[in-house]
Motif scaffolding. Sequence first.
Motif, short mmCIF file in Angstrom:
data_model
loop_
_atom_site.label_atom_id
_atom_site.label_comp_id
_atom_site.label_asym_id
_atom_site.label_seq_id
_atom_site.Cartn_x
_atom_site.Cartn_y
_atom_site.Cartn_z
N ILE A 1 0.83 -1.20 0.00
CA ILE A 1 0.00 0.00 0.00
C ILE A 1 0.87 1.25 0.00
N ASN A 2 1.87 1.27 0.88
CA ASN A 2 2.78 2.42 0.93
C ASN A 2 3.59 2.57 -0.35
N ALA A 3 3.87 1.45 -1.01
CA ALA A 3 4.63 1.50 -2.25
C ALA A 3 3.86 2.24 -3.33
N GLU A 4 2.55 1.93 -3.45
CA GLU A 4 1.75 2.63 -4.47
C GLU A 4 1.64 4.11 -4.15
N ILE A 5 1.35 4.42 -2.88
CA ILE A 5 1.20 5.83 -2.50
C ILE A 5 2.52 6.57 -2.65
N GLY A 6 3.62 5.91 -2.25
CA GLY A 6 4.93 6.54 -2.32
C GLY A 6 5.38 6.83 -3.73
N THR A 7 4.94 6.02 -4.70
CA THR A 7 5.35 6.25 -6.09
C THR A 7 4.61 7.42 -6.73
N ILE A 8 3.44 7.76 -6.20
CA ILE A 8 2.72 8.92 -6.75
C ILE A 8 2.93 10.17 -5.90
N LEU A 9 3.43 9.99 -4.67
CA LEU A 9 3.75 11.12 -3.79
C LEU A 9 5.16 10.92 -3.24
N PRO A 10 6.18 10.92 -4.11
CA PRO A 10 7.55 10.65 -3.67
C PRO A 10 8.21 11.85 -3.01
N GLU A 11 7.64 12.31 -1.90
CA GLU A 11 8.15 13.49 -1.21
C GLU A 11 8.62 13.10 0.19
N THR A 12 9.65 13.79 0.66
CA THR A 12 10.14 13.56 2.01
C THR A 12 9.07 13.94 3.02
N GLY A 13 8.82 13.07 3.98
CA GLY A 13 7.79 13.34 4.98
C GLY A 13 6.89 12.15 5.23
N LYS B 1 16.59 7.73 -5.55
CA LYS B 1 16.70 7.77 -7.02
C LYS B 1 15.64 6.85 -7.63
N ASP B 2 15.05 7.30 -8.70
CA ASP B 2 14.03 6.52 -9.40
C ASP B 2 13.02 5.94 -8.40
N PRO B 3 12.34 6.81 -7.66
CA PRO B 3 11.45 6.33 -6.59
C PRO B 3 10.33 5.41 -7.06
N ARG B 4 9.93 5.54 -8.32
CA ARG B 4 8.83 4.71 -8.81
C ARG B 4 9.23 3.24 -8.87
N LYS B 5 10.52 2.97 -8.94
CA LYS B 5 10.98 1.58 -8.93
C LYS B 5 11.57 1.20 -7.58
N ASN B 6 12.39 2.08 -7.02
CA ASN B 6 13.15 1.70 -5.83
C ASN B 6 12.33 1.72 -4.54
N ILE B 7 11.26 2.51 -4.48
CA ILE B 7 10.42 2.49 -3.28
C ILE B 7 9.72 1.14 -3.12
N PRO B 8 8.98 0.65 -4.12
CA PRO B 8 8.36 -0.66 -3.93
C PRO B 8 9.37 -1.79 -3.77
N MET C 1 -6.85 11.13 -7.37
CA MET C 1 -5.71 11.25 -8.28
C MET C 1 -5.77 10.14 -9.33
N LYS C 2 -6.95 9.92 -9.87
CA LYS C 2 -7.13 8.80 -10.80
C LYS C 2 -6.41 9.02 -12.13
N GLU C 3 -6.08 10.27 -12.47
CA GLU C 3 -5.39 10.54 -13.74
C GLU C 3 -3.88 10.39 -13.63
N VAL C 4 -3.38 10.27 -12.38
CA VAL C 4 -1.94 10.18 -12.18
C VAL C 4 -1.44 8.79 -12.56
N GLU C 5 -0.32 8.76 -13.29
CA GLU C 5 0.26 7.47 -13.68
C GLU C 5 0.76 6.72 -12.46
#
Length: 480
Positions: free
Chosen positions: A68-80, A255-262, A410-414
């Motif tokens: 769950i956090n992986a999906e959210i983190g890839t669309i909101l890759p911000e510190t916090g 780096k590359d949070p969309r891959k490395n976070i999950p 945020m349904k339009e966000v990739e």
Amino acid sequence: MKRFFYLFYDMLPRRLGLYASFSIVVGAVIGSGIFMKPAVMAQQVGSPVWLIAVWVIAGLVSFIGGMINAEIGTILPETGGQYVFFKKMYGDFFAFIYGWAAFIVINTAAIAAIAFVFAQYTEFFIGLPRFSPAVEKSFVLHLPGLGNLFPLENAGVKALAITILFLLTLINYVSVKAGSWVQVGSTFLKIGSLILLSALIFSSGNGDIGNWTRTDPGMQKSGWTLVMGIIAAMSGALASFDGWNNLGFMAGEIKDPRKNIPRGLFLGIAICMVLYVLTNLAYLYALPLDRMSNSSLVAADAIRTTVGLTGGGLIAILVMISTFGAVNGNLFPCARIQFAMAEEGNFFKRIGKVHPRFQTPGNALILQFVWTSLFVITGSFDMLTDLFVFITWLFYGFGAFGLFILRKKMKEVERPYKVWGYPVLPAIFILFAAFYFFLTLYNDIQNYLQGKTAFIQSVYGLLLTFIGVPVYYYLHRKKG
């Protein structure tokens, strides 16, 4: 100041790759729980099979939370981390309540518990000073719902724990780089300590594999008693897995949070799960369940039984290194939440000041040290872990529900990563969090009413959390 804040907090360079990502997860998760909680959990479930099952269930639930956090983190890759997530899901008020709870209960209680264990294992080598029983009982604090607390009890252990907190706070206060060096080294030693512990025990040949299934008739439980025991033991297991969400606090630096976070979340949680099950099997191989349940330092006792005193001393050292690093691994990222809140005007203004020389959130670190030290003085290890895990999972449940909100908002966000099994698995996670929350609260109150315990950790944790409501309105009224 605003421009400098974003350079420091939201626009940090993305230098952390996959290895660093899963190291953050493993480093934050493996702390003190695996070295302390198995003994209490063995007593609670009364069965070696159920003991292992609880660790597996807690690992699987944490894995779902990681997805769950992986999906959210890839669309909101911000510190916090979750503070940022909750602002987007529910708005400023709910995000503030989470940030307040993180400071007042979740993070500080967790750090205090780990530091407390470090000091306890130090007693394996040196005798820390203690007051006489008469002196310990002479100073009593009575808090509603918590019963009598004795701040002078285990005075030497508490003093050492506070000293370690002060030392690591000072290191992070004067240098971010020095704090990161401590964390990298301790992560290697954490993994190595568990592998070494298990290897030494199994290779000794002085244990009994039959302990994995053998149950003492005097400890065996059934029916509702077993269910409540499993729920109580789950607190210890979930506390030991807690920390995987810390990767979100560093999302702006990956780096590359969309891959490395999950990938970092999945690999890190999987490593922790395997190590925890392996370590518990080693404990049971060395100690029958009844002996394990009565052990105050289960890792040291297990290695002493199979290898001898020298081996016990070695593991005690590794435990101390592991918990030392775990304290450090939680001090700085957790302080960033209050620092961010204060800079935005959602917390006390001075806490959001950057140190002019060291360029660190110095005031936030000092405040965190003071409050954490008070937890060390007033609470025991088991009380602290039950306190912060209960509140943590309340917010984990809201975080999972927020995934459904973001799917619409945020349904339009990739989404480069989507939760496998949506919406079933997130719904199961939410139901588990709700079940765990209400059943823990019910069990806690029932035990208190029946005189089985002197405190109500869950109610106390909720009270501290809800104090944030008037604080929020006070700060916003002052802010205008």
